[in-house]
Design an enzyme around this catalytic site. Structure first.
Site, PDB file in Angstrom:
ATOM      1  N   ALA A   1       0.664  -1.259  -0.021  1.00  0.00           N
ATOM      2  CA  ALA A   1      -0.108  -0.047  -0.110  1.00  0.00           C
ATOM      3  C   ALA A   1       0.956   1.208   0.075  1.00  0.00           C
ATOM      4  O   ALA A   1       0.207   2.325  -0.454  1.00  0.00           O
ATOM      5  CB  ALA A   1      -0.846   0.012   1.056  1.00  0.00           C
ATOM      6  N   ALA A   2       1.853   1.299   0.417  1.00  0.00           N
ATOM      7  CA  ALA A   2       2.717   2.461   0.574  1.00  0.00           C
ATOM      8  C   ALA A   2       3.022   2.979  -0.750  1.00  0.00           C
ATOM      9  O   ALA A   2       3.266   2.327  -1.761  1.00  0.00           O
ATOM     10  CB  ALA A   2       3.886   2.338   1.350  1.00  0.00           C
ATOM     11  N   PRO A   3       3.056   4.342  -0.982  1.00  0.00           N
ATOM     12  CA  PRO A   3       3.042   5.580   0.306  1.00  0.00           C
ATOM     13  C   PRO A   3       1.618   5.751   0.377  1.00  0.00           C
ATOM     14  O   PRO A   3       1.403   6.543   1.292  1.00  0.00           O
ATOM     15  CB  PRO A   3       3.492   6.592  -0.514  1.00  0.00           C
ATOM     16  CG  PRO A   3       3.489   6.549  -2.049  1.00  0.00           C
ATOM     17  CD  PRO A   3       3.545   5.148  -2.253  1.00  0.00           C
ATOM     18  N   GLY A   4       0.549   5.264  -0.148  1.00  0.00           N
ATOM     19  CA  GLY A   4      -0.781   5.466   0.237  1.00  0.00           C
ATOM     20  C   GLY A   4      -1.938   6.177  -0.820  1.00  0.00           C
ATOM     21  O   GLY A   4      -3.130   6.246  -0.398  1.00  0.00           O
ATOM     22  N   GLY A   5      -1.411   6.253  -2.028  1.00  0.00           N
ATOM     23  CA  GLY A   5      -2.251   6.963  -3.039  1.00  0.00           C
ATOM     24  C   GLY A   5      -3.398   6.216  -3.201  1.00  0.00           C
ATOM     25  O   GLY A   5      -4.564   6.654  -3.335  1.00  0.00           O
TER      26      GLY A   5
ATOM     27  N   GLU B   1       1.812  -2.843   4.395  1.00  0.00           N
ATOM     28  CA  GLU B   1       3.445  -2.540   3.684  1.00  0.00           C
ATOM     29  C   GLU B   1       4.271  -3.312   4.377  1.00  0.00           C
ATOM     30  O   GLU B   1       4.364  -3.070   5.581  1.00  0.00           O
ATOM     31  CB  GLU B   1       3.488  -0.995   3.602  1.00  0.00           C
ATOM     32  CG  GLU B   1       4.864  -0.411   3.313  1.00  0.00           C
ATOM     33  CD  GLU B   1       5.168  -1.211   1.769  1.00  0.00           C
ATOM     34  OE1 GLU B   1       6.388  -1.707   1.674  1.00  0.00           O
ATOM     35  OE2 GLU B   1       4.153  -1.033   1.224  1.00  0.00           O
TER      36      GLU B   1
ATOM     37  N   ARG C   1       8.537   2.680   4.917  1.00  0.00           N
ATOM     38  CA  ARG C   1       7.420   3.173   3.987  1.00  0.00           C
ATOM     39  C   ARG C   1       5.868   3.151   4.614  1.00  0.00           C
ATOM     40  O   ARG C   1       5.004   3.453   4.303  1.00  0.00           O
ATOM     41  CB  ARG C   1       7.369   2.154   2.747  1.00  0.00           C
ATOM     42  CG  ARG C   1       8.638   2.735   1.691  1.00  0.00           C
ATOM     43  CD  ARG C   1       8.648   1.741   0.776  1.00  0.00           C
ATOM     44  NE  ARG C   1       7.465   1.496   0.095  1.00  0.00           N
ATOM     45  CZ  ARG C   1       7.041   2.167  -1.150  1.00  0.00           C
ATOM     46  NH1 ARG C   1       7.552   3.436  -1.189  1.00  0.00           N
ATOM     47  NH2 ARG C   1       6.017   1.802  -1.702  1.00  0.00           N
TER      48      ARG C   1
ATOM     49  N   ASP D   1      -0.925  -3.471  -5.972  1.00  0.00           N
ATOM     50  CA  ASP D   1      -0.020  -2.795  -6.765  1.00  0.00           C
ATOM     51  C   ASP D   1       1.510  -3.171  -6.519  1.00  0.00           C
ATOM     52  O   ASP D   1       2.246  -2.729  -5.519  1.00  0.00           O
ATOM     53  CB  ASP D   1      -0.496  -1.168  -6.587  1.00  0.00           C
ATOM     54  CG  ASP D   1       0.422  -0.125  -7.374  1.00  0.00           C
ATOM     55  OD1 ASP D   1       0.256  -0.727  -8.554  1.00  0.00           O
ATOM     56  OD2 ASP D   1       1.018   0.710  -6.797  1.00  0.00           O
TER      57      ASP D   1
ATOM     58  N   CYS E   1       3.753  -0.428 -12.259  1.00  0.00           N
ATOM     59  CA  CYS E   1       4.118   0.884 -13.137  1.00  0.00           C
ATOM     60  C   CYS E   1       5.318   0.555 -14.034  1.00  0.00           C
ATOM     61  O   CYS E   1       6.118   1.314 -14.008  1.00  0.00           O
ATOM     62  CB  CYS E   1       4.216   1.967 -12.138  1.00  0.00           C
ATOM     63  SG  CYS E   1       5.825   1.743 -10.981  1.00  0.00           S
TER      64      CYS E   1
END
Length: 442
Positions: free
Chosen positions: A109-113, A132, A137, A177, A230
């Site tokens: 999950a980090a950084p949380g977006g 996380e 982080r 993610d 990404c």
């Protein structure tokens, strides 16, 4: 940027490769996502100091104009009303299809977006567990969740495998993610280009498969899993999808019905038309998204609820001097008080950084509030006293200075444009600043 990477991109993109190379010379896409529970579209446009253009990936996401800097110092950021994010990074949480009441796990999950985006969709219902593995982080994740005022959440710091073993079959939706080679981040982080190698790509792919196996274990029967990266590498994208479908026959690919991006790269063992890729030519720095549904029978582990703490009359009186105590569940942990609208959950050996809203600390007969109590969306209308700052007092408050304001006694919520920033303590002639030192303007 390494020549081997560019050669791979040329093979991948073919006639579009020149456009990709051109995109590398341009400034990166930057965006801002509004908090749907704190800010309307009209208010955002009225308060934001620059013109905004809607991005296609999420209804709350907007492109920032080129050259805009230092938004972290804007009151909308301090109040948790906006989240600064690369625009296409909002796409995976949109594809996840979160509905109010869902139990959702954001496993990396980090950084949380993406966690803050999911929590906004849940609107203080259901449960979000944002996990996380990296401890440093994980604390950044916690800070962002607190700033944006989310409380029906559990922030954890655990290995995905440990987490899945403790919480098998719990979740309606799971987002992975995944940590990746970051090819879509090369314009933001020089190290992503300097450290690139095919060996690193393959190592990331192996790790991603293992994380996905844990995610599937945590998913309910008929639950939805979204996998995203990404990076552009097929080894970490389509090939990971093919590998996980082969290893987990109860997992089925789902159609992604969105207008943004494009279909994937053909790959044996998976349907490349059911995934989405986003390249810079599509309006984002780079994302890959795949969606699955778990069709087989699931053995669900027992959900362990925590018995709520019973507050003493003195403790209740201390709280009632600050706010109208909402109906919900309280948990005392070594004099630290937490609150949730829903029951607290026991997670066994999993390290929990925060569950619910951290209200504050009981020190003998005195209660010292915490910043989270005043940023929490669920409690925004619960306080007895509010002081609405003008611009001058806002800047004083953010610097940690006392406010020369008369008539306020006791703990007071500090707001700007009706958005909570923090709190102070009035003595009738001044409001002593209680804004956390680590958040103050330098």
């Amino acid at each position: 940027m390494k020549e081997a990477f560019l050669q791979r991109m040329q093979e991948l993109l073919k006639e579009e490769y020149p456009q990709f190379v051109e995109s590398l010379m341009k400034p990166r896409f930057r965006g801002v996502r509004k908090h749907p529970l704190k800010l309307s579209q009209e208010t955002l446009h009225a308060l934001f100091p620059y013109p905004l253009k809607r991005a296609p990936f999420c209804a709350d996401m907007y492109y920032l104009p080129q050259g805009v800097e230092a938004l972290g110092n804007h009151p909308l950021h301090f109040s948790g009303a906006i989240y600064i994010q690369e625009p296409s990074a909002s796409a995976p949480a949109e594809v996840l299809g979160v509905e109010e009441g869902d139990w959702v796990l954001d496993l990396c999950a980090a950084p949380g977006g993406k966690s803050t985006q999911i929590a906004g969709k849940l609107a203080n219902s259901g449960l979000l567990v944002a996990n996380e593995y990296d401890a440093k982080r994980a604390h950044i994740l916690l800070s962002n969740m607190e700033r944006m005022g989310f409380g029906e959440t559990i922030i954890t710091n655990a290995h995905p495998k440990e987490f899945a073993q403790q919480c098998a079959g719990w979740f309606d939706k799971v987002l992975v993610d995944a940590p990746c080679s970051g090819e879509g981040m090369m314009k933001k982080h020089d190290a992503a280009g300097a450290d690139w190698s095919i060996a690193h790509v393959n190592a990331c792919a192996d790790r991603q498969v293992q994380i996905l196996i844990s995610a599937i274990q945590a998913l309910k029967e008929n639950g939805v899993l979204v996998y995203s990266t990404c990076t552009y590498a097929p080894e970490e994208n389509e090939m990971v999808v093919a590998r996980i479908l082969k290893q987990c026959p109860d997992l089925k690919q789902e159609e992604i019905t969105v207008s943004f991006g494009r279909i994937g790269v053909p790959c044996a063992g998976m349907d490349h038309t059911k995934v989405r890729r986003i390249f810079p030519m599509d309006g984002g720095e780079g994302h890959f998204i795949a969606k699955f549904r778990k069709c087989g029978k699931t053995k669900q582990s027992r959900i362990r609820g925590k018995k709520p703490s019973i507050l003493t009359t003195a403790q209740k009186q201390q709280l009632q001097t600050i706010l109208n105590m909402p109906t919900g569940y309280y948990q005392l942990d070594q004099d630290q008080l937490y609150f949730r609208l829903q029951p607290f959950i026991e997670l066994g050996s999993i390290r929990i950084l925060r569950q619910g809203i951290r209200c504050g600390t009981f020190i003998k007969q005195r209660f010292e509030p915490h910043q989270h109590l005043f940023t929490a969306v669920a409690l925004h209308d619960a306080f007895h006293q509010y002081y609405e700052c003008d611009e001058a007092h806002l800047q004083q408050f953010l610097r940690g200075e006392e406010l020369d304001v008369k008539g306020y006694h006791g703990y007071t919520a500090i707001t700007w444009q009706s958005l909570p920033i923090g709190f102070g303590k009035g003595d009738g002639t001044h409001i002593k600043n209680k804004y956390p030192k680590g958040l103050r303007h330098r």
